[in-house]
Design a protein around this motif. Sequence first.
Motif, short mmCIF file in Angstrom:
data_model
loop_
_atom_site.label_atom_id
_atom_site.label_comp_id
_atom_site.label_asym_id
_atom_site.label_seq_id
_atom_site.Cartn_x
_atom_site.Cartn_y
_atom_site.Cartn_z
N TRP A 103 0.81 -1.22 0.00
CA TRP A 103 0.00 0.00 0.00
C TRP A 103 0.84 1.27 0.00
O TRP A 103 0.56 2.20 -0.77
CB TRP A 103 -0.96 -0.02 1.19
N ASN A 106 2.31 1.71 -3.53
CA ASN A 106 1.26 1.88 -4.53
C ASN A 106 0.61 3.26 -4.47
O ASN A 106 0.11 3.76 -5.48
CB ASN A 106 0.17 0.81 -4.33
N THR A 107 0.59 3.84 -3.28
CA THR A 107 -0.04 5.17 -3.12
C THR A 107 0.97 6.31 -3.20
O THR A 107 0.58 7.48 -3.11
CB THR A 107 -0.77 5.26 -1.77
N TYR A 109 3.31 6.87 -0.95
CA TYR A 109 3.40 7.39 0.42
C TYR A 109 4.74 8.09 0.64
O TYR A 109 5.80 7.48 0.47
CB TYR A 109 3.22 6.25 1.40
N TRP A 174 -0.86 14.71 0.33
CA TRP A 174 -0.81 13.40 -0.33
C TRP A 174 -2.11 12.62 -0.12
O TRP A 174 -2.66 12.04 -1.07
CB TRP A 174 0.39 12.62 0.22
N VAL A 178 -5.04 10.49 -2.58
CA VAL A 178 -5.35 9.06 -2.40
C VAL A 178 -6.85 8.86 -2.28
O VAL A 178 -7.44 7.98 -2.92
CB VAL A 178 -4.62 8.49 -1.17
N GLU A 181 -8.64 9.52 -5.64
CA GLU A 181 -8.40 8.49 -6.64
C GLU A 181 -9.05 7.16 -6.28
O GLU A 181 -9.60 6.47 -7.14
CB GLU A 181 -6.90 8.29 -6.82
N ARG A 182 -9.01 6.81 -5.00
CA ARG A 182 -9.45 5.46 -4.62
C ARG A 182 -10.92 5.38 -4.21
O ARG A 182 -11.54 4.34 -4.39
CB ARG A 182 -8.55 4.93 -3.50
#
Length: 218
Positions: A103, A106-107, A109, A174, A178, A181-182
């Motif tokens: 995660w 993928n994000t 971070y 940030w 997220v 988008e998610r």
Amino acid sequence: MATYALIHGAGDSSFHWHLLVPELRGRGHEVVAVDLPCEDESAELGDYAEAAAAAIGSRGPVTVVAQSLGGFTAPLLCDRVPVELIVLIAGMVPLPGELGKDWPANTGYPGPNGTTEIEIFFDDVPAERAKAAIERSRRQADGIGEEPWPLAAWPQVPTRYLLCTRDRMFPAEWMREVVRERLGIEPDEIDSGHCPALSRPRELAGRLEAYRRELGLQ
């Protein structure tokens, strides 16, 4: 009267919610603060969800409130108990099949802004309260990070996201992207660090109640 189910984050416990619980009960609601099996390396995400469902029992319909890593568990409750609203507080938002350990990458971070637990998680929490929270923290097993998130899609349940603008664990700029988008929604914001249940419990209770009113929930 509502039922609130409160899902803590990584390596935490139901103590995280000890100030929010009386705020919600004082407004006439039932509240269940769940302890997840986070120290058990053999526990899977389904076990986390079953622990929460067992704590909820026959209560419902339920507003599920999830902190941080609790975002991996909260949606799994929707096929186990009657959930009418999910609220993520600084919550992690998984994608179908995503491994928890992947995660962060993928994000995109950026990492935390701080070096100590106090700086990262409790910078706006009164010192004695932060100390008590740290003393009650538990080890977070790595096992669930190796498991694909099991749902095919985010549940078709109203979902709200409360972003913490002074969060040093999940920086706000940030995290906004997220969430957009998610979840495809615009996050709401609260002027707090990562743990508003400990720093602003009364304000947080008011926010949760406002979400329910917006949806016409009793």
